[in-house]
Design a protein around this motif. Structure first.
Motif, PDB file in Angstrom:
ATOM      1  N   ALA A  47      28.448  48.600  40.511  1.00  0.00           N
ATOM      2  CA  ALA A  47      28.379  48.881  39.072  1.00  0.00           C
ATOM      3  C   ALA A  47      26.939  48.879  38.602  1.00  0.00           C
ATOM      4  CB  ALA A  47      29.172  47.838  38.296  1.00  0.00           C
ATOM      5  N   TYR A  48      26.669  49.712  37.632  1.00  0.00           N
ATOM      6  CA  TYR A  48      25.352  49.789  37.002  1.00  0.00           C
ATOM      7  C   TYR A  48      25.545  49.552  35.513  1.00  0.00           C
ATOM      8  CZ  TYR A  48      23.902  51.846  41.386  1.00  0.00           C
ATOM      9  OH  TYR A  48      23.640  52.042  42.715  1.00  0.00           O
ATOM     10  N   MET A  49      24.612  48.799  34.908  1.00  0.00           N
ATOM     11  CA  MET A  49      24.724  48.492  33.488  1.00  0.00           C
ATOM     12  C   MET A  49      23.343  48.252  32.901  1.00  0.00           C
ATOM     13  SD  MET A  49      26.380  44.867  34.442  1.00  0.00           S
ATOM     14  CE  MET A  49      26.786  45.508  36.052  1.00  0.00           C
ATOM     15  N   GLU A  50      23.294  48.122  31.595  1.00  0.00           N
ATOM     16  CA  GLU A  50      22.035  47.848  30.896  1.00  0.00           C
ATOM     17  C   GLU A  50      21.525  46.454  31.259  1.00  0.00           C
ATOM     18  OE1 GLU A  50      20.404  50.075  29.050  1.00  0.00           O
ATOM     19  OE2 GLU A  50      21.986  51.560  29.273  1.00  0.00           O
ATOM     20  N   ASP A  51      20.233  46.209  31.061  1.00  0.00           N
ATOM     21  CA  ASP A  51      19.610  44.944  31.435  1.00  0.00           C
ATOM     22  C   ASP A  51      20.196  43.736  30.700  1.00  0.00           C
ATOM     23  OD1 ASP A  51      17.978  46.238  33.219  1.00  0.00           O
ATOM     24  OD2 ASP A  51      16.212  46.221  31.922  1.00  0.00           O
ATOM     25  N   ASP A  52      20.723  43.929  29.494  1.00  0.00           N
ATOM     26  CA  ASP A  52      21.277  42.811  28.719  1.00  0.00           C
ATOM     27  C   ASP A  52      22.800  42.761  28.791  1.00  0.00           C
ATOM     28  OD1 ASP A  52      21.774  45.087  27.203  1.00  0.00           O
ATOM     29  OD2 ASP A  52      21.239  44.146  25.295  1.00  0.00           O
ATOM     30  N   GLU A  53      23.362  43.226  29.911  1.00  0.00           N
ATOM     31  CA  GLU A  53      24.814  43.245  30.103  1.00  0.00           C
ATOM     32  C   GLU A  53      25.180  42.630  31.447  1.00  0.00           C
ATOM     33  OE1 GLU A  53      26.027  47.306  27.719  1.00  0.00           O
ATOM     34  OE2 GLU A  53      25.678  47.437  29.861  1.00  0.00           O
ATOM     35  N   PHE A  54      26.445  42.245  31.556  1.00  0.00           N
ATOM     36  CA  PHE A  54      27.012  41.828  32.831  1.00  0.00           C
ATOM     37  C   PHE A  54      28.435  42.343  32.883  1.00  0.00           C
ATOM     38  CE2 PHE A  54      28.302  38.466  29.997  1.00  0.00           C
ATOM     39  CZ  PHE A  54      29.533  38.022  30.456  1.00  0.00           C
ATOM     40  N   LEU A  55      29.007  42.354  34.065  1.00  0.00           N
ATOM     41  CA  LEU A  55      30.391  42.772  34.258  1.00  0.00           C
ATOM     42  C   LEU A  55      31.197  41.523  34.570  1.00  0.00           C
ATOM     43  CD1 LEU A  55      32.393  45.161  34.534  1.00  0.00           C
ATOM     44  CD2 LEU A  55      31.772  45.241  36.958  1.00  0.00           C
ATOM     45  N   GLN A  56      32.111  41.167  33.684  1.00  0.00           N
ATOM     46  CA  GLN A  56      32.962  39.996  33.900  1.00  0.00           C
ATOM     47  C   GLN A  56      34.198  40.432  34.673  1.00  0.00           C
ATOM     48  OE1 GLN A  56      33.843  37.231  30.627  1.00  0.00           O
ATOM     49  NE2 GLN A  56      35.996  37.466  31.199  1.00  0.00           N
ATOM     50  N   MET A  57      34.471  39.775  35.801  1.00  0.00           N
ATOM     51  CA  MET A  57      35.598  40.127  36.651  1.00  0.00           C
ATOM     52  C   MET A  57      36.681  39.062  36.554  1.00  0.00           C
ATOM     53  SD  MET A  57      34.546  42.977  37.870  1.00  0.00           S
ATOM     54  CE  MET A  57      36.055  43.200  38.782  1.00  0.00           C
ATOM     55  N   SER A  58      37.927  39.518  36.409  1.00  0.00           N
ATOM     56  CA  SER A  58      39.083  38.633  36.344  1.00  0.00           C
ATOM     57  C   SER A  58      40.191  39.197  37.216  1.00  0.00           C
ATOM     58  CB  SER A  58      39.606  38.536  34.906  1.00  0.00           C
ATOM     59  OG  SER A  58      38.604  38.090  34.033  1.00  0.00           O
ATOM     60  N   LEU A  59      40.999  38.303  37.772  1.00  0.00           N
ATOM     61  CA  LEU A  59      42.186  38.724  38.499  1.00  0.00           C
ATOM     62  C   LEU A  59      43.160  39.340  37.498  1.00  0.00           C
ATOM     63  CD1 LEU A  59      43.418  38.540  41.372  1.00  0.00           C
ATOM     64  CD2 LEU A  59      44.519  36.421  40.639  1.00  0.00           C
ATOM     65  N   ARG A  60      43.851  40.410  37.886  1.00  0.00           N
ATOM     66  CA  ARG A  60      44.810  41.019  36.963  1.00  0.00           C
ATOM     67  C   ARG A  60      45.933  40.037  36.676  1.00  0.00           C
ATOM     68  NH1 ARG A  60      47.525  45.371  37.480  1.00  0.00           N
ATOM     69  NH2 ARG A  60      47.189  45.975  35.344  1.00  0.00           N
ATOM     70  N   SER A  61      46.299  39.914  35.411  1.00  0.00           N
ATOM     71  CA  SER A  61      47.283  38.915  34.989  1.00  0.00           C
ATOM     72  C   SER A  61      48.647  39.133  35.644  1.00  0.00           C
ATOM     73  CB  SER A  61      47.415  38.889  33.463  1.00  0.00           C
ATOM     74  OG  SER A  61      47.780  40.171  32.984  1.00  0.00           O
ATOM     75  N   GLY A  62      49.027  40.380  35.882  1.00  0.00           N
ATOM     76  CA  GLY A  62      50.309  40.657  36.531  1.00  0.00           C
ATOM     77  C   GLY A  62      50.393  40.067  37.923  1.00  0.00           C
ATOM     78  N   LEU A  63      49.286  40.083  38.659  1.00  0.00           N
ATOM     79  CA  LEU A  63      49.263  39.483  39.997  1.00  0.00           C
ATOM     80  C   LEU A  63      49.378  37.968  39.907  1.00  0.00           C
ATOM     81  CD1 LEU A  63      46.559  41.566  41.881  1.00  0.00           C
ATOM     82  CD2 LEU A  63      49.035  41.706  42.098  1.00  0.00           C
ATOM     83  N   SER A  64      48.698  37.377  38.926  1.00  0.00           N
ATOM     84  CA  SER A  64      48.765  35.930  38.743  1.00  0.00           C
ATOM     85  C   SER A  64      50.172  35.485  38.368  1.00  0.00           C
ATOM     86  CB  SER A  64      47.789  35.484  37.660  1.00  0.00           C
ATOM     87  OG  SER A  64      46.472  35.774  38.027  1.00  0.00           O
ATOM     88  N   LEU A  65      50.891  36.325  37.676  1.00  0.00           N
ATOM     89  CA  LEU A  65      52.258  36.007  37.277  1.00  0.00           C
ATOM     90  C   LEU A  65      53.210  36.075  38.473  1.00  0.00           C
ATOM     91  CD1 LEU A  65      54.246  35.402  34.965  1.00  0.00           C
ATOM     92  CD2 LEU A  65      54.462  37.876  34.640  1.00  0.00           C
ATOM     93  N   LYS A  66      53.008  37.073  39.340  1.00  0.00           N
ATOM     94  CA  LYS A  66      53.907  37.284  40.478  1.00  0.00           C
ATOM     95  C   LYS A  66      53.590  36.397  41.678  1.00  0.00           C
ATOM     96  CE  LYS A  66      54.642  42.150  39.422  1.00  0.00           C
ATOM     97  NZ  LYS A  66      54.390  43.517  39.861  1.00  0.00           N
ATOM     98  N   TYR A  67      52.314  36.070  41.867  1.00  0.00           N
ATOM     99  CA  TYR A  67      51.883  35.345  43.065  1.00  0.00           C
ATOM    100  C   TYR A  67      51.008  34.165  42.674  1.00  0.00           C
ATOM    101  CZ  TYR A  67      53.019  39.987  44.854  1.00  0.00           C
ATOM    102  OH  TYR A  67      53.644  41.162  45.128  1.00  0.00           O
ATOM    103  N   ALA A  68      51.060  33.124  43.498  1.00  0.00           N
ATOM    104  CA  ALA A  68      50.184  31.973  43.276  1.00  0.00           C
ATOM    105  C   ALA A  68      48.850  32.271  43.959  1.00  0.00           C
ATOM    106  CB  ALA A  68      50.808  30.698  43.829  1.00  0.00           C
TER     107      ALA A  68
END
Length: 140
Positions: free
Chosen positions: A50-71
Motif C-alpha cells: 500500500a502507498y499513502m500520504e506521509d501523514d497517514e497509516f493503514l489500519q488493519m483488522s480481521l474481518r468481523s465475519g471470520l471472528s464470528l465464525k472462527y476462534a
C-alpha cells in the motif's frame, strides 16, 4: 502521491476492494490457500503493498465475519501499516484459538484496511528518519 494498492510481485493477486460505496474498509483477499494450525500464530502474506500520504497509516483488522465464525484473532489486535512501509508486502499475524486447523481458500476476504490520518506532537523527535526493516523494526 495519493493512496493506492499494488500487487507485490504476483500479478494475479486480487487488489483490496470496498464492498459498498459507504464501506470504510478495503477487503483484503488471500492470494493462496492458507492453513492455520491449531493454537499457533501464523504470518499470512497478502500479496499486496500500500502507498499513502506521509501523514497517514493503514489500519488493519480481521474481518468481523471470520471472528464470528472462527476462534481466531490478529495477535497484535490491529495492524498498523506506516506510510514508510510502502513497497513492502503487507502481512497478517493471525492466531488460531481453535483445537483444529482452519483452512481458507485463495480469494477469501481475510482482513479490512482503513486509511487514517494522524497527528504528531509539537515537540516530536523521531528516533530515525528512515525505516530499516519490516515487522518490529521501527525505532531500531
Amino acid at each position: 502521491m495519493g493512496r493506492y494498492f499494488k500487487n507485490f510481485g504476483n500479478s494475479d493477486v486480487r487488489l483490496p476492494t470496498r464492498g459498498t460505496n459507504k464501506s470504510a474498509g478495503y477487503d483484503f483477499y488471500l492470494p493462496c490457500d492458507v492453513v492455520l494450525p491449531p493454537h499457533k500464530t501464523t504470518l499470512v502474506k497478502s500479496g499486496v503493498t500500500a502507498y499513502m500520504e506521509d501523514d497517514e497509516f493503514l489500519q488493519m483488522s480481521l474481518r468481523s465475519g471470520l471472528s464470528l465464525k472462527y476462534a481466531m484473532i490478529f495477535t497484535n489486535g490491529i495492524g498498523v501499516i506506516d506510510a514508510d512501509y510502502a513497497g513492502k508486502e503487507i502481512g497478517f499475524i493471525i492466531h488460531n484459538l481453535e483445537d483444529h486447523e482452519l483452512r481458507f481458500e485463495k480469494g477469501t476476504r481475510i482482513a479490512q484496511g482503513i486509511f487514517k490520518k494522524y497527528e504528531i506532537t509539537d515537540d516530536d523527535c523521531p528516533l530515525s528518519n528512515e525505516r530499516t526493516g519490516g515487522y518490529g523494526s521501527t525505532g531500531k
